[in-house]
Scaffold this motif. Structure first.
Motif, PDB file in Angstrom:
ATOM      1  N   LYS A 185       0.831  -1.206   0.000  1.00 42.37           N
ATOM      2  CA  LYS A 185       0.000   0.000   0.000  1.00 42.37           C
ATOM      3  C   LYS A 185       0.870   1.263   0.000  1.00 42.37           C
ATOM      4  CE  LYS A 185      -3.955  -2.112   2.373  1.00 42.37           C
ATOM      5  NZ  LYS A 185      -4.701  -2.191   3.655  1.00 42.37           N
ATOM      6  N   ALA A 186       1.925   1.245   0.792  1.00 37.22           N
ATOM      7  CA  ALA A 186       2.829   2.401   0.837  1.00 37.22           C
ATOM      8  C   ALA A 186       3.523   2.597  -0.503  1.00 37.22           C
ATOM      9  CB  ALA A 186       3.858   2.213   1.947  1.00 37.22           C
ATOM     10  N   MET A 187       3.912   1.498  -1.130  1.00 39.03           N
ATOM     11  CA  MET A 187       4.573   1.575  -2.434  1.00 39.03           C
ATOM     12  C   MET A 187       3.658   2.221  -3.477  1.00 39.03           C
ATOM     13  SD  MET A 187       7.530   0.705  -3.655  1.00 39.03           S
ATOM     14  CE  MET A 187       7.973  -0.473  -2.398  1.00 39.03           C
ATOM     15  N   ILE A 188       2.407   1.806  -3.477  1.00 40.91           N
ATOM     16  CA  ILE A 188       1.434   2.362  -4.423  1.00 40.91           C
ATOM     17  C   ILE A 188       1.228   3.849  -4.159  1.00 40.91           C
ATOM     18  CG2 ILE A 188      -1.000   2.313  -5.104  1.00 40.91           C
ATOM     19  CD1 ILE A 188      -0.887  -0.757  -4.539  1.00 40.91           C
ATOM     20  N   GLU A 189       1.122   4.213  -2.879  1.00 47.03           N
ATOM     21  CA  GLU A 189       0.924   5.625  -2.514  1.00 47.03           C
ATOM     22  C   GLU A 189       2.089   6.485  -2.984  1.00 47.03           C
ATOM     23  OE1 GLU A 189      -0.044   8.341   1.464  1.00 47.03           O
ATOM     24  OE2 GLU A 189      -0.020   6.145   1.609  1.00 47.03           O
ATOM     25  N   MET A 190       3.300   6.013  -2.775  1.00 47.42           N
ATOM     26  CA  MET A 190       4.474   6.778  -3.206  1.00 47.42           C
ATOM     27  C   MET A 190       4.545   6.891  -4.723  1.00 47.42           C
ATOM     28  SD  MET A 190       7.514   5.624  -0.554  1.00 47.42           S
ATOM     29  CE  MET A 190       7.030   3.918  -0.266  1.00 47.42           C
ATOM     30  N   LYS A 191       4.273   5.793  -5.393  1.00 49.78           N
ATOM     31  CA  LYS A 191       4.319   5.789  -6.856  1.00 49.78           C
ATOM     32  C   LYS A 191       3.257   6.722  -7.430  1.00 49.78           C
ATOM     33  CE  LYS A 191       5.148   2.478 -10.563  1.00 49.78           C
ATOM     34  NZ  LYS A 191       5.227   1.036 -10.924  1.00 49.78           N
ATOM     35  N   ASN A 192       2.051   6.677  -6.877  1.00 55.86           N
ATOM     36  CA  ASN A 192       0.969   7.537  -7.359  1.00 55.86           C
ATOM     37  C   ASN A 192       1.257   9.011  -7.116  1.00 55.86           C
ATOM     38  OD1 ASN A 192      -0.480   5.349  -8.257  1.00 55.86           O
ATOM     39  ND2 ASN A 192      -1.864   5.257  -6.500  1.00 55.86           N
ATOM     40  N   ALA A 193       2.062   9.308  -6.097  1.00 57.61           N
ATOM     41  CA  ALA A 193       2.414  10.698  -5.796  1.00 57.61           C
ATOM     42  C   ALA A 193       3.507  11.224  -6.717  1.00 57.61           C
ATOM     43  CB  ALA A 193       2.856  10.818  -4.341  1.00 57.61           C
ATOM     44  N   GLY A 194       4.145  10.306  -7.453  1.00 51.38           N
ATOM     45  CA  GLY A 194       5.161  10.741  -8.416  1.00 51.38           C
ATOM     46  C   GLY A 194       6.559  10.233  -8.148  1.00 51.38           C
ATOM     47  N   ALA A 195       6.718   9.381  -7.148  1.00 49.78           N
ATOM     48  CA  ALA A 195       8.046   8.841  -6.848  1.00 49.78           C
ATOM     49  C   ALA A 195       8.446   7.784  -7.868  1.00 49.78           C
ATOM     50  CB  ALA A 195       8.068   8.242  -5.446  1.00 49.78           C
ATOM     51  N   ASN A 196       9.726   7.734  -8.158  1.00 54.42           N
ATOM     52  CA  ASN A 196      10.275   6.671  -8.996  1.00 54.42           C
ATOM     53  C   ASN A 196      10.765   5.545  -8.094  1.00 54.42           C
ATOM     54  OD1 ASN A 196      10.040   8.125 -11.509  1.00 54.42           O
ATOM     55  ND2 ASN A 196      11.758   9.372 -10.822  1.00 54.42           N
ATOM     56  N   ILE A 197      10.432   4.306  -8.448  1.00 53.28           N
ATOM     57  CA  ILE A 197      10.879   3.147  -7.687  1.00 53.28           C
ATOM     58  C   ILE A 197      12.075   2.548  -8.411  1.00 53.28           C
ATOM     59  CG2 ILE A 197      10.185   0.997  -6.588  1.00 53.28           C
ATOM     60  CD1 ILE A 197       8.499   3.464  -5.775  1.00 53.28           C
ATOM     61  N   VAL A 198      13.227   2.499  -7.725  1.00 52.86           N
ATOM     62  CA  VAL A 198      14.452   2.038  -8.376  1.00 52.86           C
ATOM     63  C   VAL A 198      15.110   0.935  -7.544  1.00 52.86           C
ATOM     64  CG1 VAL A 198      14.854   4.288  -9.450  1.00 52.86           C
ATOM     65  CG2 VAL A 198      15.890   3.790  -7.234  1.00 52.86           C
ATOM     66  N   HIS A 199      16.021   0.219  -8.175  1.00 57.21           N
ATOM     67  CA  HIS A 199      16.818  -0.792  -7.503  1.00 57.21           C
ATOM     68  C   HIS A 199      18.230  -0.265  -7.333  1.00 57.21           C
ATOM     69  CE1 HIS A 199      18.847  -4.680  -6.816  1.00 57.21           C
ATOM     70  NE2 HIS A 199      17.658  -5.142  -6.472  1.00 57.21           N
ATOM     71  N   SER A 200      18.899  -0.650  -6.270  1.00 57.76           N
ATOM     72  CA  SER A 200      20.225  -0.096  -5.982  1.00 57.76           C
ATOM     73  C   SER A 200      21.209  -0.313  -7.118  1.00 57.76           C
ATOM     74  CB  SER A 200      20.771  -0.701  -4.700  1.00 57.76           C
ATOM     75  OG  SER A 200      20.950  -2.102  -4.819  1.00 57.76           O
ATOM     76  N   THR A 201      21.082  -1.452  -7.826  1.00 57.35           N
ATOM     77  CA  THR A 201      22.023  -1.744  -8.901  1.00 57.35           C
ATOM     78  C   THR A 201      21.821  -0.859 -10.123  1.00 57.35           C
ATOM     79  OG1 THR A 201      20.553  -3.493  -9.713  1.00 57.35           O
ATOM     80  CG2 THR A 201      22.294  -4.131  -8.175  1.00 57.35           C
ATOM     81  N   ASN A 202      20.677  -0.168 -10.196  1.00 57.21           N
ATOM     82  CA  ASN A 202      20.392   0.686 -11.349  1.00 57.21           C
ATOM     83  C   ASN A 202      20.753   2.149 -11.123  1.00 57.21           C
ATOM     84  OD1 ASN A 202      19.319  -1.521 -12.743  1.00 57.21           O
ATOM     85  ND2 ASN A 202      17.287  -1.221 -11.874  1.00 57.21           N
ATOM     86  N   ILE A 203      21.280   2.465  -9.942  1.00 56.78           N
ATOM     87  CA  ILE A 203      21.669   3.840  -9.649  1.00 56.78           C
ATOM     88  C   ILE A 203      23.053   4.105 -10.235  1.00 56.78           C
ATOM     89  CG2 ILE A 203      22.157   5.526  -7.830  1.00 56.78           C
ATOM     90  CD1 ILE A 203      20.280   3.899  -6.014  1.00 56.78           C
ATOM     91  N   GLU A 204      23.161   5.153 -11.015  1.00 54.92           N
ATOM     92  CA  GLU A 204      24.446   5.479 -11.652  1.00 54.92           C
ATOM     93  C   GLU A 204      25.195   6.521 -10.855  1.00 54.92           C
ATOM     94  OE1 GLU A 204      23.594   6.622 -15.636  1.00 54.92           O
ATOM     95  OE2 GLU A 204      22.905   4.631 -16.221  1.00 54.92           O
TER      96      GLU A 204
END
Length: 204
Positions: A185-204
């Protein structure tokens, strides 16, 4: 310019702590690795007085998980945790802190809880985090730490409201999950608010 915000990786939120997050210790090695990708790192720290109004122990006849009205806000009652100066309030010994530019303490006012690293739950008390980031030219923030469904979530939401491009690092957070599906539920709320969900290995 980007910054990493490490939320509340403190002993009381880790296995064996007063308000332990299941598998919370598993994110520490990931957070240590992530820090190498950032020139600008800050952290938040829950820092409660013993008489804090969010502690069930300070309300006669009340139990952990019950709700009260605290200073006009609906407040869930927690176990006593992260008391100022206590071992439980300290950062975990394995967490690397050498690169941190600053630590922002929250929850210091006994009359209001403070989940977000930016503001208290009444949205009146300001930790100074937003101003500090902006004064240092930060436009983009990556958030990790504990717990995903409370302090991390509200830090992400306030980061967005403060105008930062905001990312949640999925594998570097865990949830309290007081109620089933709180993590999702928290993940959906953050995503709907405009947050990007990323994985640590994809951070440059």
């Amino acid at each position: 310019m980007k910054a990493l915000i490490i939320v509340d990786v403190q002993n009381d939120f880790l296995p064996g702590g007063a308000l332990a997050v299941k598998e919370g210790d598993q994110i520490i090695p990931i957070i240590n690795q992530i820090q190498e990708k950032f020139d600008f790192v800050v952290a938040t720290q829950d820092w409660h007085p013993e008489d804090h109004g969010s502690f069930a122990a300070n309300h006669s006849g009340k139990e952990v998980g019950e709700f009260i009205i605290l200073n006009g806000v609906n407040q869930i009652l927690w176990p006593t945790h992260c008391v100022q100066g206590s071992l439980g309030a300290e950062f975990h010994k394995d967490l690397m802190t050498e690169k941190w530019k600053a630590v922002f303490q929250k929850g210091t006012n006994p009359l209001v809880d403070s989940y977000s690293g930016f503001f208290d739950n009444n949205n009146k008390g300001d930790t100074g985090l937003s101003k500090f980031l902006k004064n240092n030219g930060i436009e983009e923030v990556f958030v990790c730490g504990l717990a995903e469904d409370y302090c991390v979530k509200f830090t992400v939401l306030d980061g967005l409201s403060e105008g930062f491009k905001t990312h949640l690092i999925l594998d570097a957070t865990r949830a309290v999950n007081i109620y089933e599906n709180d993590f999702a539920k928290a993940m959906i709320e953050m995503k709907n608010a405009g947050a990007n969900i990323v994985h640590s290995t994809n951070i440059e």
